[in-house]
Design an enzyme around this catalytic site. Structure first.
Site, PDB file in Angstrom:
ATOM      1  N   LYS A 199       0.832  -1.201   0.000  1.00  0.00           N
ATOM      2  CA  LYS A 199       0.000   0.000   0.000  1.00  0.00           C
ATOM      3  C   LYS A 199       0.875   1.263   0.000  1.00  0.00           C
ATOM      4  O   LYS A 199       2.073   1.197   0.294  1.00  0.00           O
ATOM      5  CB  LYS A 199      -0.911  -0.026   1.232  1.00  0.00           C
ATOM      6  CG  LYS A 199      -1.912  -1.191   1.252  1.00  0.00           C
ATOM      7  CD  LYS A 199      -2.812  -1.065   2.474  1.00  0.00           C
ATOM      8  CE  LYS A 199      -3.879  -2.140   2.491  1.00  0.00           C
ATOM      9  NZ  LYS A 199      -4.846  -1.926   3.606  1.00  0.00           N
TER      10      LYS A 199
ATOM     11  N   TYR B  86     -12.070  -1.304  -3.604  1.00  0.00           N
ATOM     12  CA  TYR B  86     -12.634  -1.615  -2.292  1.00  0.00           C
ATOM     13  C   TYR B  86     -14.161  -1.497  -2.277  1.00  0.00           C
ATOM     14  O   TYR B  86     -14.756  -1.214  -1.235  1.00  0.00           O
ATOM     15  CB  TYR B  86     -12.015  -0.699  -1.228  1.00  0.00           C
ATOM     16  CG  TYR B  86     -10.690  -1.224  -0.666  1.00  0.00           C
ATOM     17  CD1 TYR B  86     -10.598  -2.498  -0.096  1.00  0.00           C
ATOM     18  CD2 TYR B  86      -9.543  -0.439  -0.669  1.00  0.00           C
ATOM     19  CE1 TYR B  86      -9.404  -2.974   0.433  1.00  0.00           C
ATOM     20  CE2 TYR B  86      -8.342  -0.912  -0.140  1.00  0.00           C
ATOM     21  CZ  TYR B  86      -8.284  -2.179   0.414  1.00  0.00           C
ATOM     22  OH  TYR B  86      -7.104  -2.657   0.943  1.00  0.00           O
TER      23      TYR B  86
ATOM     24  N   PHE C  70     -15.228   3.676   7.376  1.00  0.00           N
ATOM     25  CA  PHE C  70     -13.836   3.970   7.024  1.00  0.00           C
ATOM     26  C   PHE C  70     -13.592   4.007   5.512  1.00  0.00           C
ATOM     27  O   PHE C  70     -12.461   4.211   5.070  1.00  0.00           O
ATOM     28  CB  PHE C  70     -12.897   2.946   7.677  1.00  0.00           C
ATOM     29  CG  PHE C  70     -13.183   1.496   7.314  1.00  0.00           C
ATOM     30  CD1 PHE C  70     -12.655   0.933   6.160  1.00  0.00           C
ATOM     31  CD2 PHE C  70     -13.978   0.711   8.134  1.00  0.00           C
ATOM     32  CE1 PHE C  70     -12.921  -0.391   5.820  1.00  0.00           C
ATOM     33  CE2 PHE C  70     -14.252  -0.617   7.803  1.00  0.00           C
ATOM     34  CZ  PHE C  70     -13.719  -1.170   6.640  1.00  0.00           C
TER      35      PHE C  70
ATOM     36  N   ARG D 283      -1.995 -14.319   3.510  1.00  0.00           N
ATOM     37  CA  ARG D 283      -2.753 -13.728   4.619  1.00  0.00           C
ATOM     38  C   ARG D 283      -2.048 -13.976   5.952  1.00  0.00           C
ATOM     39  O   ARG D 283      -1.993 -13.107   6.814  1.00  0.00           O
ATOM     40  CB  ARG D 283      -4.171 -14.325   4.685  1.00  0.00           C
ATOM     41  CG  ARG D 283      -5.024 -14.113   3.457  1.00  0.00           C
ATOM     42  CD  ARG D 283      -5.707 -12.809   3.375  1.00  0.00           C
ATOM     43  NE  ARG D 283      -6.539 -12.489   4.500  1.00  0.00           N
ATOM     44  CZ  ARG D 283      -7.140 -11.296   4.628  1.00  0.00           C
ATOM     45  NH1 ARG D 283      -6.991 -10.361   3.695  1.00  0.00           N
ATOM     46  NH2 ARG D 283      -7.883 -11.036   5.675  1.00  0.00           N
TER      47      ARG D 283
ATOM     48  N   THR E 134      -5.694  -7.703  10.291  1.00  0.00           N
ATOM     49  CA  THR E 134      -5.936  -6.370   9.729  1.00  0.00           C
ATOM     50  C   THR E 134      -5.441  -5.274  10.675  1.00  0.00           C
ATOM     51  O   THR E 134      -4.779  -4.330  10.250  1.00  0.00           O
ATOM     52  CB  THR E 134      -7.451  -6.192   9.468  1.00  0.00           C
ATOM     53  OG1 THR E 134      -7.913  -7.294   8.697  1.00  0.00           O
ATOM     54  CG2 THR E 134      -7.739  -4.897   8.739  1.00  0.00           C
TER      55      THR E 134
ATOM     56  N   ARG F 124       2.488  -6.991   9.224  1.00  0.00           N
ATOM     57  CA  ARG F 124       1.774  -5.903   9.897  1.00  0.00           C
ATOM     58  C   ARG F 124       2.254  -5.728  11.337  1.00  0.00           C
ATOM     59  O   ARG F 124       2.394  -4.597  11.820  1.00  0.00           O
ATOM     60  CB  ARG F 124       0.274  -6.148   9.821  1.00  0.00           C
ATOM     61  CG  ARG F 124      -0.278  -5.872   8.401  1.00  0.00           C
ATOM     62  CD  ARG F 124      -1.669  -6.402   8.228  1.00  0.00           C
ATOM     63  NE  ARG F 124      -2.323  -5.910   7.014  1.00  0.00           N
ATOM     64  CZ  ARG F 124      -3.474  -6.391   6.550  1.00  0.00           C
ATOM     65  NH1 ARG F 124      -4.095  -7.381   7.196  1.00  0.00           N
ATOM     66  NH2 ARG F 124      -4.005  -5.897   5.451  1.00  0.00           N
TER      67      ARG F 124
ATOM     68  N   ASN G 169      -1.687  -0.131   7.053  1.00  0.00           N
ATOM     69  CA  ASN G 169      -1.233  -1.464   7.479  1.00  0.00           C
ATOM     70  C   ASN G 169      -0.409  -2.176   6.398  1.00  0.00           C
ATOM     71  O   ASN G 169      -0.376  -3.395   6.330  1.00  0.00           O
ATOM     72  CB  ASN G 169      -2.403  -2.304   8.008  1.00  0.00           C
ATOM     73  CG  ASN G 169      -3.465  -2.570   6.953  1.00  0.00           C
ATOM     74  OD1 ASN G 169      -3.327  -2.136   5.810  1.00  0.00           O
ATOM     75  ND2 ASN G 169      -4.498  -3.305   7.319  1.00  0.00           N
TER      76      ASN G 169
ATOM     77  N   HIS H 265      -1.874  -5.536   1.387  1.00  0.00           N
ATOM     78  CA  HIS H 265      -3.178  -6.143   1.114  1.00  0.00           C
ATOM     79  C   HIS H 265      -2.929  -7.535   0.554  1.00  0.00           C
ATOM     80  O   HIS H 265      -1.943  -7.753  -0.159  1.00  0.00           O
ATOM     81  CB  HIS H 265      -3.942  -5.310   0.076  1.00  0.00           C
ATOM     82  CG  HIS H 265      -5.127  -6.046  -0.484  1.00  0.00           C
ATOM     83  ND1 HIS H 265      -6.341  -6.071   0.158  1.00  0.00           N
ATOM     84  CD2 HIS H 265      -5.245  -6.837  -1.579  1.00  0.00           C
ATOM     85  CE1 HIS H 265      -7.168  -6.841  -0.538  1.00  0.00           C
ATOM     86  NE2 HIS H 265      -6.531  -7.314  -1.600  1.00  0.00           N
TER      87      HIS H 265
ATOM     88  N   GLU I  64      -9.681  -9.277  -8.038  1.00  0.00           N
ATOM     89  CA  GLU I  64      -8.595  -8.319  -7.781  1.00  0.00           C
ATOM     90  C   GLU I  64      -7.464  -8.451  -8.814  1.00  0.00           C
ATOM     91  O   GLU I  64      -6.889  -7.449  -9.239  1.00  0.00           O
ATOM     92  CB  GLU I  64      -8.064  -8.518  -6.358  1.00  0.00           C
ATOM     93  CG  GLU I  64      -9.112  -8.112  -5.325  1.00  0.00           C
ATOM     94  CD  GLU I  64      -8.700  -8.400  -3.885  1.00  0.00           C
ATOM     95  OE1 GLU I  64      -7.607  -8.959  -3.662  1.00  0.00           O
ATOM     96  OE2 GLU I  64      -9.486  -8.053  -2.987  1.00  0.00           O
TER      97      GLU I  64
HETATM   98  P1  GDP Z   1      -7.715  -6.980   5.110  1.00  0.00           P
HETATM   99  O1  GDP Z   1      -8.253  -8.034   4.198  1.00  0.00           O
HETATM  100  O2  GDP Z   1      -6.981  -7.531   6.304  1.00  0.00           O
HETATM  101  O3  GDP Z   1      -6.909  -5.915   4.414  1.00  0.00           O
HETATM  102  O4  GDP Z   1      -8.983  -6.249   5.756  1.00  0.00           O
HETATM  103  P2  GDP Z   1     -10.418  -5.824   5.142  1.00  0.00           P
HETATM  104  O5  GDP Z   1     -10.615  -6.351   3.761  1.00  0.00           O
HETATM  105  O6  GDP Z   1     -11.439  -6.142   6.184  1.00  0.00           O
HETATM  106  O7  GDP Z   1     -10.321  -4.243   5.073  1.00  0.00           O
HETATM  107  C1  GDP Z   1      -9.623  -3.618   4.014  1.00  0.00           C
HETATM  108  C2  GDP Z   1      -8.770  -2.526   4.582  1.00  0.00           C
HETATM  109  O8  GDP Z   1      -9.617  -1.544   5.158  1.00  0.00           O
HETATM  110  C3  GDP Z   1      -7.852  -2.962   5.729  1.00  0.00           C
HETATM  111  O9  GDP Z   1      -6.619  -3.483   5.306  1.00  0.00           O
HETATM  112  C4  GDP Z   1      -7.670  -1.675   6.488  1.00  0.00           C
HETATM  113  O10 GDP Z   1      -6.641  -0.866   5.897  1.00  0.00           O
HETATM  114  C5  GDP Z   1      -9.000  -0.969   6.304  1.00  0.00           C
HETATM  115  N1  GDP Z   1      -9.885  -1.207   7.459  1.00  0.00           N
HETATM  116  C6  GDP Z   1     -10.538  -2.350   7.774  1.00  0.00           C
HETATM  117  N2  GDP Z   1     -11.263  -2.205   8.894  1.00  0.00           N
HETATM  118  C7  GDP Z   1     -11.056  -0.903   9.281  1.00  0.00           C
HETATM  119  C8  GDP Z   1     -11.542  -0.123  10.378  1.00  0.00           C
HETATM  120  O11 GDP Z   1     -12.303  -0.582  11.225  1.00  0.00           O
HETATM  121  N3  GDP Z   1     -11.098   1.180  10.419  1.00  0.00           N
HETATM  122  C9  GDP Z   1     -10.247   1.713   9.497  1.00  0.00           C
HETATM  123  N4  GDP Z   1      -9.869   2.996   9.607  1.00  0.00           N
HETATM  124  N5  GDP Z   1      -9.783   1.000   8.454  1.00  0.00           N
HETATM  125  C10 GDP Z   1     -10.173  -0.290   8.349  1.00  0.00           C
END
Ligand code: GDP
Length: 138
Positions: A9, A49, A57, A85, A91, A102, A112, A115, A126
């Protein structure tokens, strides 16, 4: 064999972590079959996304994903989705297992670093979002 999409990212690129993340994936035996640097527009980040549209968010996430260049890559290997993963960690970096990308580098849930696709269907979407067939060296 399985393929997954991983992104370093904008926060990871800005912090000079491209080499470190790529080294970890390569050392773990994942094969990079496509890779490029992309600076997404806000609209492109929103499309990527789209599953999170409506979440609190979403706006700030798509702002940060379009804030600078990313490195996008396709990783290939048996169980590549789960392996990637696991290497990324949870996350929220506060919950990420020690030794994960992370846990070692991320400062916040949004910044973080990486992805990785979370399922075969999302990986297919994707991968197709960023790469056409000619760009994949499998
Ligand atoms: P990932 O698959 O671990 O990347 O997580 P997700 O697909 O659930 O979310 C996508 C991205 O959104 C994450 O990598 C975070 O950067 C962001 N994100 C997810 N949950 C939150 C949250 O509760 N707050 C904020 N600010 N960002 C979030």
């Amino acid at each position: 064999m399985e393929r997954t999409l991983s992104i370093i990212k904008p926060d990871g690129v800005a912090r000079g972590l491209i080499g470190e993340v790529v080294r970890r994936f390569e050392n773990a035996g994942l094969k990079i079959v496509a890779m490029k640097m992309v600076h997404m527009s806000k609209k492109e980040a929103e499309g990527f996304y789209a599953v999170h549209r409506g979440r609190g968010f979403y706006d700030s996430l798509t702002d940060s994903m379009s804030s600078g260049p990313c490195v996008v890559m396709i990783l290939e290997g048996p169980g590549a989705i789960a392996q990637t993963r696991e290497m990324m960690g949870a996350t929220n970096p506060k919950d990420a297992a020690p030794g994960t990308i992370r846990a070692d580098y991320a400062f916040s849930i949004e910044q973080n670093i990486v992805h990785g696709s979370d399922a075969p269907e999302t990986a297919a979407f994707e991968i197709g979002y960023f790469f056409n067939a000619l760009e994949i060296c499998g």
